[in-house]
Design a protein around this motif. Structure first.
Motif, PDB file in Angstrom:
ATOM      1  N   ARG A  41      13.844 -35.883  -2.255  1.00  0.00           N
ATOM      2  CA  ARG A  41      13.041 -37.004  -2.759  1.00  0.00           C
ATOM      3  C   ARG A  41      12.222 -37.646  -1.644  1.00  0.00           C
ATOM      4  N   GLU A  53      -0.405 -32.209  -5.506  1.00  0.00           N
ATOM      5  CA  GLU A  53      -1.210 -31.443  -6.448  1.00  0.00           C
ATOM      6  C   GLU A  53      -1.299 -29.976  -6.019  1.00  0.00           C
ATOM      7  N   LEU A  57       2.620 -30.494  -8.470  1.00  0.00           N
ATOM      8  CA  LEU A  57       3.414 -31.655  -8.869  1.00  0.00           C
ATOM      9  C   LEU A  57       2.551 -32.897  -8.911  1.00  0.00           C
ATOM     10  N   ARG A  59       3.263 -37.335  -8.685  1.00  0.00           N
ATOM     11  CA  ARG A  59       4.260 -38.246  -8.132  1.00  0.00           C
ATOM     12  C   ARG A  59       5.396 -38.534  -9.125  1.00  0.00           C
ATOM     13  N   GLY A  60       5.109 -38.522 -10.398  1.00  0.00           N
ATOM     14  CA  GLY A  60       6.129 -38.771 -11.410  1.00  0.00           C
ATOM     15  C   GLY A  60       7.158 -37.649 -11.541  1.00  0.00           C
ATOM     16  N   ASP A  61       6.869 -36.485 -10.986  1.00  0.00           N
ATOM     17  CA  ASP A  61       7.791 -35.349 -11.060  1.00  0.00           C
ATOM     18  C   ASP A  61       8.851 -35.369  -9.964  1.00  0.00           C
ATOM     19  N   ASP A  63      11.372 -37.341  -8.957  1.00  0.00           N
ATOM     20  CA  ASP A  63      12.784 -37.576  -9.300  1.00  0.00           C
ATOM     21  C   ASP A  63      13.394 -36.391 -10.043  1.00  0.00           C
ATOM     22  N   GLN A  64      12.634 -35.824 -10.970  1.00  0.00           N
ATOM     23  CA  GLN A  64      13.135 -34.680 -11.729  1.00  0.00           C
ATOM     24  C   GLN A  64      13.351 -33.472 -10.814  1.00  0.00           C
ATOM     25  N   VAL A  65      12.419 -33.226  -9.925  1.00  0.00           N
ATOM     26  CA  VAL A  65      12.556 -32.098  -8.993  1.00  0.00           C
ATOM     27  C   VAL A  65      13.738 -32.323  -8.065  1.00  0.00           C
TER      28      VAL A  65
END
Length: 72
Positions: A41, A53, A57, A59-61, A63-65
């Protein structure tokens, strides 16, 4: 004539010690997973929007990553 054998693979102390070992191993694994997610993170958060990009990805991705990184 019948024969009756009882075999015990573990006595009470070994079973208890094994359970403690399992709990400690699970705690250790959880801490390592948490730290890996934290490092991922932080590394992704340090990238610019353009760099994110470039790797597909936004920025919102992040946490999921970071949470799903151990699946790879």
């Amino acid at each position: 004539m019948a024969a009756y054998y009882i075999t015990r693979s573990h006595d009470g102390l070994q079973t208890f010690a094994g359970r403690i070992g399992t709990v400690l191993a699970n705690v250790y694994t959880s801490v390592v997973d948490w730290n890996d997610a934290r490092v991922t993170r932080n590394a992704l958060s340090a990238l610019t929007d353009r760099e994110l990009e470039d790797i597909g990805l936004v920025r919102g991705d992040i946490d999921q990553v970071a949470q799903s990184h151990r699946l790879f």
